[in-house]
Design a protein around this motif. Structure first.
Motif, mmCIF file in Angstrom:
data_model
loop_
_atom_site.group_PDB
_atom_site.id
_atom_site.type_symbol
_atom_site.label_atom_id
_atom_site.label_comp_id
_atom_site.label_asym_id
_atom_site.label_seq_id
_atom_site.Cartn_x
_atom_site.Cartn_y
_atom_site.Cartn_z
ATOM 1 N N UNK A 266 0.823 -1.215 0.000
ATOM 2 C CA UNK A 266 0.000 0.000 0.000
ATOM 3 C C UNK A 266 0.855 1.262 0.000
ATOM 4 N N UNK A 267 2.153 1.122 0.293
ATOM 5 C CA UNK A 267 3.071 2.266 0.295
ATOM 6 C C UNK A 267 2.997 3.035 -1.019
ATOM 7 N N UNK A 268 2.728 2.341 -2.129
ATOM 8 C CA UNK A 268 2.701 2.998 -3.440
ATOM 9 C C UNK A 268 1.632 4.095 -3.506
ATOM 10 N N UNK A 269 0.626 4.017 -2.661
ATOM 11 C CA UNK A 269 -0.429 5.038 -2.637
ATOM 12 C C UNK A 269 -0.263 6.040 -1.497
ATOM 13 N N UNK A 270 0.702 5.799 -0.622
ATOM 14 C CA UNK A 270 0.875 6.619 0.584
ATOM 15 C C UNK A 270 1.537 7.951 0.278
ATOM 16 N N UNK A 271 1.064 8.972 0.963
ATOM 17 C CA UNK A 271 1.755 10.265 0.996
ATOM 18 C C UNK A 271 1.705 10.742 2.443
ATOM 19 N N UNK A 272 2.807 11.306 2.891
ATOM 20 C CA UNK A 272 2.883 11.788 4.266
ATOM 21 C C UNK A 272 1.862 12.899 4.464
ATOM 22 N N UNK A 273 1.274 12.924 5.625
ATOM 23 C CA UNK A 273 0.299 13.951 5.947
ATOM 24 C C UNK A 273 -0.453 13.577 7.206
ATOM 25 N N UNK A 274 -1.582 14.240 7.408
ATOM 26 C CA UNK A 274 -2.435 13.930 8.548
ATOM 27 C C UNK A 274 -3.443 12.880 8.136
ATOM 28 N N UNK A 275 -3.648 11.908 9.016
ATOM 29 C CA UNK A 275 -4.612 10.854 8.745
ATOM 30 C C UNK A 275 -5.999 11.467 8.736
ATOM 31 N N UNK A 276 -6.683 11.311 7.817
ATOM 32 C CA UNK A 276 -7.197 10.639 6.677
ATOM 33 C C UNK A 276 -6.588 11.076 5.357
ATOM 34 N N UNK A 277 -5.920 12.228 5.308
ATOM 35 C CA UNK A 277 -5.397 12.756 4.046
ATOM 36 C C UNK A 277 -3.985 12.220 3.792
ATOM 37 N N UNK A 278 -3.868 10.900 3.581
ATOM 38 C CA UNK A 278 -2.565 10.257 3.435
ATOM 39 C C UNK A 278 -2.465 9.358 2.204
ATOM 40 N N UNK A 279 -3.431 9.465 1.306
ATOM 41 C CA UNK A 279 -3.430 8.584 0.143
ATOM 42 C C UNK A 279 -3.455 9.380 -1.151
ATOM 43 N N UNK A 280 -2.602 8.987 -2.071
ATOM 44 C CA UNK A 280 -2.588 9.615 -3.401
ATOM 45 C C UNK A 280 -3.889 9.351 -4.156
ATOM 46 N N UNK A 281 -4.627 8.301 -3.772
ATOM 47 C CA UNK A 281 -5.891 7.979 -4.439
ATOM 48 C C UNK A 281 -7.056 8.787 -3.870
ATOM 49 N N UNK A 282 -6.833 9.427 -2.719
ATOM 50 C CA UNK A 282 -7.912 10.144 -2.055
ATOM 51 C C UNK A 282 -8.721 9.261 -1.115
ATOM 52 N N UNK A 283 -8.380 7.963 -1.058
ATOM 53 C CA UNK A 283 -9.083 7.019 -0.180
ATOM 54 C C UNK A 283 -8.111 6.484 0.873
ATOM 55 N N UNK A 284 -8.321 6.875 2.128
ATOM 56 C CA UNK A 284 -7.423 6.421 3.185
ATOM 57 C C UNK A 284 -7.417 4.894 3.294
ATOM 58 N N UNK A 285 -8.519 4.255 2.894
ATOM 59 C CA UNK A 285 -8.608 2.797 2.972
ATOM 60 C C UNK A 285 -7.538 2.112 2.106
ATOM 61 N N UNK A 286 -7.038 2.824 1.100
ATOM 62 C CA UNK A 286 -6.015 2.264 0.222
ATOM 63 C C UNK A 286 -4.641 2.194 0.889
ATOM 64 N N UNK A 287 -4.493 2.829 2.058
ATOM 65 C CA UNK A 287 -3.207 2.836 2.767
ATOM 66 C C UNK A 287 -3.348 2.523 4.253
ATOM 67 N N UNK A 288 -4.519 2.196 4.729
ATOM 68 C CA UNK A 288 -4.774 2.019 6.159
ATOM 69 C C UNK A 288 -3.958 0.929 6.831
#
Length: 178
Positions: free
Chosen positions: A114-136
């Motif tokens: 899931x790291x491939x979709x991860x971007x550093x930030x505040x949780x829920x805003x941590x996914x390049x896809x816009x869906x936190x579930x993709x990196x949870x």
């Protein structure tokens, strides 16, 4: 995923490995159950090392709790997260895949992918896809405050069920990740 592989991922938490064995030591033990736990812990810590985070320690208590839930899931034949109250506010990663097909490392690596979709930030805003579930699952593994993990696997009729528990749990709304 490779040919013949069946894997399903849900939520943010991990699965435990068989109860009734001692915590993994620094070197891989000879006992298959201890070796399985050691491999799960090592897979988690390789990613935490990469992220320059403190290494996790194995918790036999978390592994026992995870084993109970993994057995429940194997009986159900499907994935279902526990409530926060049931798991005493620990984090949880769940995994399901074709029985006997996956190694401990490959199970954890499905979370790390899931790291491939991860971007550093505040949780829920941590996914390049816009869906936190993709990196949870991944964010639980790299949650900076987490110090312990315990995992267990139970075999159902068709699938193995991995449950990993983390203390303290991660994925808290508005908290920084990475």
């Amino acid at each position: 995923m490779g040919k013949g592989r069946i894997a399903a991922l849900l939520g943010s938490g991990m699965v435990a490995v068989a109860a009734g064995f001692a915590a993994p030591s620094a070197a891989a033990p000879e006992d298959p159950a201890r070796n399985f736990a050691w491999e799960l812990l090592a897979a988690h810590n390789l990613e935490r090392d990469r992220m320059k985070l403190p290494r996790l320690k194995w918790s036999q208590e978390l592994a026992r709790d995870a084993q109970q839930w993994a057995g429940h899931l194997a009986g159900l034949g499907r994935m279902q997260h526990t409530t926060q109250a049931q798991r005493k506010s620990t984090g949880e990663n769940l995994w399901m895949g074709q029985a006997g097909y996956f190694t401990p490392r490959s199970m954890v690596e499905t979370f790390i992918e899931e790291r491939k979709h991860f971007r550093a930030g505040e949780f829920l805003d941590v996914s390049r896809t816009g869906r936190w579930q993709d990196v949870g699952h991944y964010t639980q593994i790299i949650w900076a405050d987490t110090r312990e993990v315990g995992c267990a696997v139970a075999r159902g009729k068709v699938n193995d069920f991995l449950v990993c528990r983390y203390r303290p749990g991660g994925n808290w709304l508005g908290r920084k990740v990475g």
